[in-house]
Design a protein around this motif. Sequence first.
Motif: not given
Length: 112
Positions: A24-30, A35-36, A49-54
């Motif tokens: 879930s944290i990964r999806m938020v980072c993605f 959007f930022v 973070a989105a690439a490493v968290l899985p």
Amino acid sequence: MTSLPRAPRDEAQGRVRQYVITMSIRMVCFLLMFFVQPIGWWTWVFGIAAAVLPYIAVVFANAGDDSVVTTVESPRIGIEAASGADQQTPPAHDVITLSETAPTVHGAESRP
């Protein structure tokens, strides 16, 4: 009084919960990566973070509780502690202790 590790069902539920939180944290980072605005150094942080968290989520989900050391506790210690605390009354239950010994063969000395 026991020294047993967590039940496998409880351990699996904890690992699944930890995996879902991490993903879930990964999806938020993605999502934040897209959007930022304006694009800056934080965009790279969200992307990394989105690439490493899985990978981190899978490693921690597969790790389990094997690293937790459990010591064997004898139930006799608890029984002796309880019986030592109140010497006035005899214990309500008899303690049966089993021990294995080598079998003895009777009459083996008299054989030729």
